[in-house]
Write an enzyme that holds these catalytic residues in place. Structure first.
Site, PDB file in Angstrom:
ATOM      1  N   LYS A   9      -9.073   7.660 -18.761  1.00  0.00           N
ATOM      2  CA  LYS A   9      -9.410   8.283 -20.028  1.00  0.00           C
ATOM      3  C   LYS A   9      -8.235   8.159 -21.006  1.00  0.00           C
ATOM      4  O   LYS A   9      -7.904   7.063 -21.391  1.00  0.00           O
ATOM      5  CB  LYS A   9      -9.835   9.728 -19.788  1.00  0.00           C
TER       6      LYS A   9
ATOM      7  N   ASP B 191      -6.947  19.585 -12.955  1.00  0.00           N
ATOM      8  CA  ASP B 191      -7.358  18.290 -13.485  1.00  0.00           C
ATOM      9  C   ASP B 191      -6.990  18.300 -14.973  1.00  0.00           C
ATOM     10  O   ASP B 191      -7.618  18.982 -15.777  1.00  0.00           O
ATOM     11  CB  ASP B 191      -8.877  18.105 -13.278  1.00  0.00           C
TER      12      ASP B 191
ATOM     13  N   TYR C 295     -16.457  18.473 -13.870  1.00  0.00           N
ATOM     14  CA  TYR C 295     -16.801  17.058 -13.996  1.00  0.00           C
ATOM     15  C   TYR C 295     -17.834  16.706 -12.915  1.00  0.00           C
ATOM     16  O   TYR C 295     -17.622  17.005 -11.734  1.00  0.00           O
ATOM     17  CB  TYR C 295     -15.542  16.205 -13.859  1.00  0.00           C
TER      18      TYR C 295
ATOM     19  N   ARG D 265       0.845  -1.197   0.000  1.00  0.00           N
ATOM     20  CA  ARG D 265       0.000   0.000   0.000  1.00  0.00           C
ATOM     21  C   ARG D 265       0.882   1.248   0.000  1.00  0.00           C
ATOM     22  O   ARG D 265       0.617   2.218  -0.696  1.00  0.00           O
ATOM     23  CB  ARG D 265      -0.963   0.012   1.198  1.00  0.00           C
TER      24      ARG D 265
HETATM   25  C1  LIG Z   1     -13.618  10.725 -15.555  1.00  0.00           C
HETATM   26  C2  LIG Z   1     -13.128  11.956 -14.915  1.00  0.00           C
HETATM   27  C3  LIG Z   1     -12.856  11.997 -13.543  1.00  0.00           C
HETATM   28  C4  LIG Z   1     -13.107  10.802 -12.638  1.00  0.00           C
HETATM   29  O1  LIG Z   1     -12.249   9.740 -12.930  1.00  0.00           O
HETATM   30  P1  LIG Z   1     -12.610   8.179 -12.737  1.00  0.00           P
HETATM   31  O2  LIG Z   1     -11.398   7.502 -13.251  1.00  0.00           O
HETATM   32  O3  LIG Z   1     -13.853   7.910 -13.518  1.00  0.00           O
HETATM   33  O4  LIG Z   1     -12.831   7.969 -11.273  1.00  0.00           O
HETATM   34  C5  LIG Z   1     -12.346  13.163 -13.013  1.00  0.00           C
HETATM   35  N1  LIG Z   1     -12.140  14.252 -13.777  1.00  0.00           N
HETATM   36  C6  LIG Z   1     -12.400  14.248 -15.106  1.00  0.00           C
HETATM   37  C7  LIG Z   1     -12.145  15.480 -15.907  1.00  0.00           C
HETATM   38  C8  LIG Z   1     -12.893  13.107 -15.710  1.00  0.00           C
HETATM   39  O5  LIG Z   1     -13.158  13.114 -17.028  1.00  0.00           O
END
Ligand SMILES: *Cc1c(COP(=O)(O)O)cnc(C)c1O
Length: 385
Positions: free
Chosen positions: A195, A170, A98, A46
């Protein structure tokens, strides 16, 4: 070294003993101590795990930060970052956020006394008006999703610094291949690696990169204490995806630009929101601060009655949530990704019932256009009846 080479080489030189070109997957959770008070650098997985460590090191280098942390999802990464804050702290956050991040802030973090104001992070006056004595950080998404609003990162981060705030970006939609927020003044970068970084709609993962020693060691404590860490198999799968990131992003951008231009001319379409298009309000900032464009755009139909038949008739393009994979996906933000955002906020930012989001894959642009053409035509015929 150029980023294309860094990406292709992720994990390929970590095992000199066998010369393995692909990073070994260390499944072990426990590691022998050579002596009392000694460690190989690994004690319990961890805290630190060899396969994950290769991914974390590579990510920190790509984002030009000091430390990387791999988490079990993008939301786990955001939760870990939010745990840095304390009861009574306040955050200034991008308006067109998001949906999952909004839900985490409003439903969970609010119960721990961490509050947020949602503003246009490209508007210094808006941000200044939202500033409170207890404001600790600025959280930016650029481009936002689904409306692709652009924030001038250098200006926003320098404003945050002048107010003593931490800047968190982000960077999911652009990836370090196209935009590196730390070079533009950010302190923390987060990713949903599910993504573009993973890129194949087959691994759920999140990443955090920190700048500075103090922040990096604090994040290591949070990452280990919360424990929402990425497993070795998924770390390997993510690195496998990242090797082709440069090639994929170039094709995503080419396809998205070609199709955005096609839709902009289509009689059923009112507008297309994509920063690569010259009429987009963020076009110039995006061009200055990023080396390219993401593969996602949104478009607004003239008639809301088109939405259902279009989603029903697309064949090559899947009607599915998520974005950033090699396969094209189309989403209806108002009822899917943004369902948790109250209607008045959604409408204020423009996420209405005529808006569709398209995550353009790496298929041939001609096939994608043909699929859209037949779906739009089928919708037109159905509505004429
Ligand atoms: C999908 C997404 C998230 C969340 O991520 P997960 O991997 O689905 O938990 C956060 N920020 C953005 C911009 C996203 O597209």
């Amino acid at each position: 070294m150029k980023m294309e080479s860094q990406l292709a080489q992720i994990g390929s030189q970590v095992d000199p003993e066998t010369g393995a070109v692909s990073c070994p997957v260390y499944q072990a959770t426990a590691f022998r101590h050579p002596k009392l008070g000694q460690s190989t650098g690994f004690d319990y997985s961890r805290t630190k795990s060899p396969t994950r460590a290769v991914l974390e090191e590579a990510t920190a280098q790509l984002e030009k930060g000091d430390a990387g942390f791999a988490c079990s999802s993008g939301m786990a990464a955001l939760q870990t970052v939010f745990a840095y804050f304390s009861q009574g702290d306040h955050l200034i956050v991008s308006l067109d956020l998001y949906g999952g991040t909004y839900r985490l802030l409003e439903r969970i973090m609010s119960r721990f006394g961490v509050s947020a104001s949602y503003v246009d992070t490209n508007d210094i006056d808006d941000m200044t008006a939202a500033l409170q004595v207890n404001t600790r950080a600025l959280l930016i998404e650029t481009p936002t999703n689904p409306l692709m609003m652009i924030t001038d990162l250098e200006r926003a981060c320098s404003w945050a610094k002048s107010k003593g705030l931490l800047s968190i970006v982000d960077n999911t939609l652009l990836t370090p291949y196209l935009q590196r927020p730390i070079e533009l003044g950010a302190d923390i970068v987060v990713h949903s690696a599910t993504k573009y970084l993973g890129g194949h709609n087959d691994v759920l993962a999140g990443l955090i990169v920190t700048k500075g020693e103090e922040l990096s060691s604090e994040m290591a404590i949070l990452h280990n204490s919360i424990g929402a860490v990425l497993g070795p198999q998924d770390s390997w799968l993510l690195m496998r995806g990242m090797k082709t990131l440069a090639l994929r992003m170039e094709r995503h951008e080419y396809n998205a630009t070609t199709i955005a231009e096609y839709l902009l001319e289509h009689p059923a379409v009112e507008d297309v929101y994509y920063p690569a298009l010259p009429h987009h309000p963020g076009h110039d900032i995006q061009k200055r601060q990023a080396s390219g464009n993401t593969g996602i755009f949104s478009f607004r139909l003239k008639d809301a009655r088109y939405v259902e038949p279009v989603l029903c008739h697309i064949r090559l393009i899947a009607f599915a949530e998520s974005l950033g994979g090699v396969e094209s996906l189309m989403t209806y933000p108002a009822v899917q990704t943004h369902a948790d955002i109250p209607e008045e906020i959604r409408r204020a930012v423009g996420v209405d019932d005529r808006l569709l989001r398209f995550s353009v894959g790496i298929e041939h642009a001609d096939d994608l256009i043909a699929d859209l053409e037949q779906a739009l035509e089928a919708a037109r015929l159905e509505l004429e009846q």
